[in-house]
Every structure is written in structure tokens, then in C-alpha cells.
Design an enzyme around this catalytic site. Structure first.
Site: not given
Ligand SMILES: *[C@@H]1O[C@H](CO)[C@@H](O)[C@H](O)[C@H]1NC(C)=O
Ligand SMILES: *[C@@H]1O[C@H](CO)[C@@H](O)[C@H](O)[C@H]1NC(C)=O
Ligand SMILES: *[C@@H]1O[C@H](CO)[C@@H](O)[C@H](O)[C@H]1NC(C)=O
Ligand SMILES: *[C@@H]1O[C@H](CO)[C@@H](O)[C@H](O)[C@H]1NC(C)=O
Ligand SMILES: *[C@@H]1O[C@H](CO)[C@@H](O)[C@H](O)[C@H]1NC(C)=O
Ligand SMILES: *[C@@H]1O[C@H](CO)[C@@H](O)[C@H](O)[C@H]1NC(C)=O
Ligand SMILES: *[C@@H]1O[C@H](CO)[C@@H](O)[C@H](O)[C@H]1NC(C)=O
Ligand SMILES: *[C@@H]1O[C@H](CO)[C@@H](O)[C@H](O)[C@H]1NC(C)=O
Ligand SMILES: *[C@@H]1O[C@H](CO)[C@@H](O)[C@H](O)[C@H]1NC(C)=O
Ligand SMILES: *[C@@H]1O[C@H](CO)[C@@H](O)[C@H](O)[C@H]1NC(C)=O
Length: 540
Positions: A382, A453-455
């Protein structure tokens, strides 16, 4: 004095023996045609010295009775002292002859047999003799009566000349088994300028040691005989034994169980290399169930030493698989194995299709009871400036178009579904919790600080808490990623899909199939709009 007496006795014995040897005591005499022959009266000691008595020879004629033979010498038949000589004897001389001297008489019956044209001797004129192996035996070719006419003597073995001599001939040797055979002494007699052959043949049999032996069976003491029901068989009980030994089968002959069992009549005896063998056959006609497993015993011997040999019938094929059945079985099992292997390979290749087909067939739906909102949380790069990038297009346009519109899944795409701002971290955490899968769209630029972080959060859930499964969609080969988290490398290879952006893919392509396969099972409702499912979570 004693010596003289002894000498005289010996002399008398010798003379007597000579006389005995040359004259014919027995009444039935046979001769072979065309051979010299004589009949001689056996002079008894009482008649001895009665020289004045006239000698009369007669032959019996059926119609005329006794007819006296002409005492005048003829070239063929001559009267000679106490003997009637034939040079040679002929078939017509056969008949009864009578010798008369005073009141002493002797009668003979003469049989003249035909000469065997195919052999050097006549089989009816053989003297059989048995000799023991290794013992000395002799063939004595001598004819005392014809001694003065003998011109030559030859010895034949089985009609092959082995020795020749001008007078007497004597063969002495130690008997071997190969010495067995017919020995013919052929005397060439010269009489009145004519040569005559006279043959006497000995049938020599060489016997082994006659010491009694303990029977020894040919073959094992216990025999298994394979039979088929209905077959007729012969059990051969044979042993190296003594000629006079008894050999018999013992089973109750009267018992109705054995009506089809018969002992063959008579025992077979044969001699080989001087050893005596006996054998007896047991015939079993049309073997039935009752014969199977019964012990048929055979006994050989005499009352002193005897031994038993046993035979048992077993059904054929009970121990071994017949060859053709075995081969067929092998072929069938190989074919089955090959088919199973092929099936397994096909299953592996078409695993995805099979699972999808199965899901469709059963109408399986995993999403009803787990209380989660989204089927997948889509994680991608993103970056503000790259909104037109390939990942962005794929994540925000292509994925929803296919998974939501066509397959009826509900995706959570942060950009689309969540209003920006607020506690992003908490929100992401919460969204992942509400999702069944995390789809990570992996590209070179993915490893930026914002998405990491998502990952990490997703990986933690997937690998540690095992609450959510990860689907990795690769935009570039994995080897390009230098900073790929270690945990991502542990992901099973089938959970990693490769996107080929340059190839237009239909809904039926392997990529989408594999993706749907990795997605939770759900009854798909193509064309379903996501509008009704507005994000539950919205940033306040
Ligand atoms: C002689 O042979 C005849 C027939 O071959 C027989 O009948 C007769 O009994 C024999 N005689 C003797 C003493 O063997
Ligand atoms: C018996 O005698 C007659 C007359 O002499 C003769 O023809 C016949 O052949 C004789 N038979 C035998 C068997 O010698
Ligand atoms: C016959 O023999 C006996 C003795 O064995 C003798 O006494 C008798 O005189 C003899 N007869 C004739 C005729 O020779
Ligand atoms: C010779 O002797 C053997 C053994 O005893 C016997 O089997 C065979 O018949 C005899 N041959 C003749 C021609 O007698
Ligand atoms: C051979 O046989 C003759 C009479 O048949 C006899 O006088 C002679 O002694 C025999 N020879 C031997 C060596 O036995
Ligand atoms: C045997 O007979 C032949 C003639 O056939 C004669 O020349 C030879 O001398 C005879 N031999 C003896 C030992 O008599
Ligand atoms: C006697 O036997 C010999 C061979 O052994 C043969 O050549 C001859 O012709 C025979 N003679 C007679 C009269 O059979
Ligand atoms: C029985 O067996 C013996 C030895 O193997 C053989 O010589 C004989 O011929 C056999 N008898 C039959 C009737 O097969
Ligand atoms: C016949 O033999 C069988 C087995 O060997 C036995 O059980 C049965 O009693 C016998 N029957 C007679 C009548 O001997
Ligand atoms: C046959 O012999 C065996 C062993 O040698 C024995 O056990 C069995 O009783 C015998 N059977 C008959 C029927 O004689």
C-alpha cells in the site's frame, strides 16, 4: 601193500568214471540234427565179462514193433561195442532204441531237434551252470568219447570265437559279472575223411554272494505320493533283498474301505550285478477320499529280518500353488498395483479439481459456524504513489472481481472496506481475526514498513495460533526476496500461487482453481454483490 590197494582203487574209480561219463544213464536224450551222436550202454559190473553174449540193437516201429537194426556197418550208423553211433544224427532217427545183451537191456527215447540256423547253438541243448562272483569257474571243452576224432576245438562266447586249440581246451578264471553268457565248445571231428561239428553249450550265470542280506528298500522308507481323486495309481514296493524273501502289502483286505485296492499277483524278482531284488505292486483304482492319508505299508523279509516301507497318498496341489494359477495371480496383482498407482497419480494431479467437484457435489460450507465475517483478508503493498501498480490493480480490482463476483466470496480489502485513519494497527488485527484466510500479494516492494505489521500479525495467527490460513500470491519469484521473513519460507508450497500477469486467465484456469481450493469451502452464488455486506468495522 596199502599203497598198492589204494592205487588199484583209484584206477578202478577212474575206469568206472570214464565209463559212466561216456554212457547214457538217463532214458530221455536229445540230440541236434546234423551233429555226430551216439547211444552207449552203461556196462554194469555184474554184466562185465559176459563177453559171449550177443549184442542186439533195436528201434521201435509203430506198426511193426521192435525192429532189429542191421548189424552190418553203414556209413552213417555204425555199431561199435556197446555204442550205436550216428555220423551224423538226423531228424528221422528220432524214436525209441533198445539195447540187448544176454538178459541185460537198456532202452532210450531219442529226440532230435532242429538246428537253429540263426545261432551257433541250439537253446534246447544248453547246460546251465551258476557260478559265484570272484570264485573260480572253468569251461572244460572235452569229449572223451570223441577224443580220437577231434581235429580242432574252438570256444565261443555268445557266438563269438574267443579261443581255439588243436585238442582239448580249458578256460579257467575268476568269475566276474560280465563273464555271464553262453559258452559254446565247438569240436571239429574228422571221421572217415569227413569233418563234423559237435557243439556243447554252457549257460553261465554269475551270482552274487549268497550270504543273507537285510532288505534295503529302493527309495525312502516313508513316501508321500501326490494323487488326484479318481486317478488310478500303482505303488511300487521294491527292495534289494534275498530271492526267497517274502514281500507283501499289509492292509486289511476284507475292509470295505479298501475295495479299490489290490495287491498285484506274484512278486517281481530280478538280479542285477549279482544282487537280488524283489518288488510287489499295489494297485489303487480311482483314488477316493478314504485312500487319502491312509498308511499303506509294505513288508519285505523273512521271519528273522524284515522291514517296512510306508506310502501315504496326499492330494495334489495341497502343498503347492499350480504354476498357471500363480502366474495369473501375479499378472492380476501387478495390473491392480499399476492401476492403483495410476489412480493415485491422477488423484494427485487433479486433486484440486476433485476437491472442488466434491465441494460442489456435497454443497459443503465451512463458513457458517465459525462466526467470522470475511473469507479472506487481502494484504498487499500500500503505497500512495503506486496505486496504479500491478499489485494494486490485482488486489483491488482483479481479486474482488473474480473471488467476490464470480465465486461469491467476501473479501476484506483494507483500502476499500476501511475508512482511512484511526488505530490502523488495532483495526488490522481485528480484521484478520474476523477473516478465514489471509491473501498476501507478494512483490518486490512488499517489504515496506507499512505492511510488515500486517504480514507479521497474519503470520503469527497462522503459524502460532493456527487461527487463519495464509495464501501467498507471488508476483515475482521468491528468490528475489531478500528480507522475506523466515516463517514465510516455511509455508507449504501448495499454498503459494504464482500470478502471471501477462497471461489473461479465465475463471477455469489453474490459478483460480487453486486459489478457490485454498479458500474455505463455500456454496458459491455467482454474481452476488458485496454491497449488502458493508464493512462491519468502520473507523469512527
Ligand atoms: C521222457 O519224455 C516224455 C515226453 O517228452 C515223457 O512223457 C516221459 O515221462 C519222459 N521220461 C522220463 C523218464 O523223463
Ligand atoms: C515202420 O516200418 C515201415 C515198414 O518197414 C516203414 O515204412 C515205416 O517208415 C516205419 N516207421 C518208422 C516210424 O520208422
Ligand atoms: C540172466 O541173469 C541172471 C542173473 O542176473 C542169470 O542167473 C541168468 O542165467 C541169466 N539168464 C540168461 C539167459 O543169460
Ligand atoms: C540261462 O540261464 C538264465 C539264468 O539262470 C536263464 O534265465 C535262462 O533262461 C537260461 N537260458 C537258457 C537258454 O536256458
Ligand atoms: C574236463 O572234462 C573231462 C571229461 O569231461 C575230464 O576228464 C577232465 O578231467 C576235465 N578237466 C578238468 C580240468 O576238470
Ligand atoms: C585236421 O583236418 C585237416 C583236414 O581237414 C588235416 O589237414 C589236419 O591234419 C587235421 N588235424 C589234426 C590234428 O588231425
Ligand atoms: C563247422 O563249423 C565251422 C565254423 O565253426 C564252419 O565253418 C563249418 O562249415 C562247419 N562244418 C559243418 C560240417 O557244419
Ligand atoms: C518297480 O520298481 C523297480 C525299481 O525301481 C523297477 O525295476 C520295476 O520295474 C518297477 N516295477 C513296475 C511294475 O513298475
Ligand atoms: C476298516 O478300516 C478302518 C480304518 O482303517 C477302520 O476304522 C474300520 O473299523 C475298519 N472296518 C472293518 C470292518 O474292519
Ligand atoms: C504302517 O507303518 C507305520 C510305521 O512304520 C505304523 O505306524 C502304522 O501303524 C503301519 N500301518 C499299518 C496299517 O500297518
Amino acid at each position: 601193500m596199502l599203497c598198492r590197494e589204494l592205487f588199484l582203487t583209484l584206477l578202478i574209480l577212474r575206469i568206472k568214471n570214464n565209463a559212466v561219463e561216456s554212457c547214457h544213464f538217463q532214458n530221455n536224450i536229445s540230440a541236434v540234427e546234423e551233429e555226430p551222436f551216439y547211444l552207449k550202454y552203461c556196462l554194469s559190473s555184474s554184466a562185465h565179462g559176459n563177453e559171449a553174449a550177443t549184442i542186439k540193437w533195436s528201434k521201435f516201429n509203430e506198426s511193426l514193433g521192435w525192429v532189429e537194426l542191421n548189424p552190418r556197418p553203414s556209413p552213417r550208423i555204425t555199431l561199435h561195442d556197446y555204442a550205436l553211433e550216428f555220423w551224423p544224427v538226423e531228424l528221422k532217427d528220432q524214436g525209441r532204441y533198445l539195447f540187448q545183451m544176454g538178459n541185460s537191456t537198456q532202452e532210450w527215447e531219442l529226440k532230435v531237434t532242429k538246428r537253429n540256423k540263426h545261432s551257433c547253438f541250439s537253446e534246447k541243448q544248453v547246460t546251465s551252470k551258476s557260478v559265484t562272483v570272484k570264485k573260480s569257474f572253468q569251461i572244460n571243452c572235452s569229449k572223451n568219447y570223441y577224443e580220437k576224432w577231434i581235429n580242432r576245438t574252438s570256444l565261443y562266447k555268445n557266438c563269438e570265437k574267443i579261443e581255439e586249440s588243436s585238442k582239448k581246451l580249458l578256460m579257467v578264471k575268476n568269475a566276474k559279472f560280465e563273464d555271464q553268457g553262453y559258452y559254446s565248445c565247438v569240436f571239429s571231428l574228422l571221421h572217415n575223411g569227413k569233418l563234423y561239428n559237435l557243439t556243447s553249450t554252457f549257460n553261465i550265470t554269475v551270482l552274487g554272494d549268497h550270504t543273507k542280506r537285510i532288505p534295503v528298500y529302493l527309495g525312502p522308507k516313508f513316501n508321500r505320493v501326490e494323487v488326484e481323486l479318481g486317478e488310478s495309481i500303482e505303488l511300487n514296493c521294491s527292495a534289494l533283498a534275498n530271492q526267497n524273501d517274502a514281500v507283501y502289502w499289509n492292509f486289511q483286505k476284507e475292509n470295505e474301505t479298501h475295495v479299490n485296492v489290490h495287491e498285484k499277483e506274484g512278486k517281481e524278482i530280478w538280479i542285477s550285478e549279482g544282487k537280488e531284488y524283489v518288488s510287489k505292486i499295489l494297485k489303487i483304482e480311482k483314488v477316493n477320499e478314504k485312500n487319502i492319508g491312509f498308511l499303506y505299508n509294505c513288508t519285505v523279509g523273512d521271519t528273522v529280518s524284515m522291514d517296512t516301507q510306508s506310502f501315504i497318498l496326499v492330494r495334489k496341489g495341497t502343498t503347492d500353488i499350480p504354476n498357471h494359477v500363480f502366474t495369473r495371480g501375479m499378472i492380476i496383482s501387478i495390473l491392480i498395483s499399476v492401476a492403483v498407482v495410476c489412480l493415485v497419480i491422477l488423484c494427485v494431479i487433479f486433486r484440486v479439481d476433485l476437491v472442488l467437484f466434491y465441494r460442489h457435489l456435497v454443497g459443503r460450507n465451512e463458513t457458517l459456524t465459525d462466526g467470522k465475517t470475511y473469507d479472506a483478508f487481502v494484504s498487499y503493498l500500500k503505497e500512495c504513489h503506486s496505486e496504479s501498480g500491478a499489485e494494486y490493480t490485482f488486489a483491488v480490482e482483479t481479486l474482488p472481481k473474480v473471488l467476490e463476483k464470480h465465486f461469491g466470496y467476501k473479501l476484506c480489502i483494507f483500502e476499500r472496506d476501511v475508512v482511512p485513519g484511526g488505530a490502523v494497527v488495532d483495526e488490522i488485527h481485528s480484521l484478520i481475526e474476523k477473516s478465514r484466510r489471509i491473501i498476501i500479494v507478494l512483490s518486490k516492494s512488499y517489504m515496506s514498513n507499512e505492511v510488515i505489521y500486517e504480514l507479521k500479525s497474519g503470520l503469527h495467527k497462522a503459524l502460532v495460533e493456527r487461527k487463519v490460513k495464509i495464501i501467498l500470491i507471488q508476483f515475482s519469484p521468491v528468490s528475489d526476496f531478500v528480507f522475506l521473513p523466515q516463517s514465510l519460507k516455511l509455508l507449504k508450497s501448495h499454498r503459494v500461487l504464482k500470478w502471471k500477469a501477462d497471461e489473461p486467465l479465465s475463471y477455469n484456469s489453474r490459478f483460480w482453481k487453486n486459489l478457490v481450493y485454498l479458500m474455505p469451502a463455500k456454496v458459491t452464488k455467482p454474481g452476488q454483490e458485496e454491497s449488502e455486506d458493508l464493512p462491519v468495522l468502520s473507523v469512527p
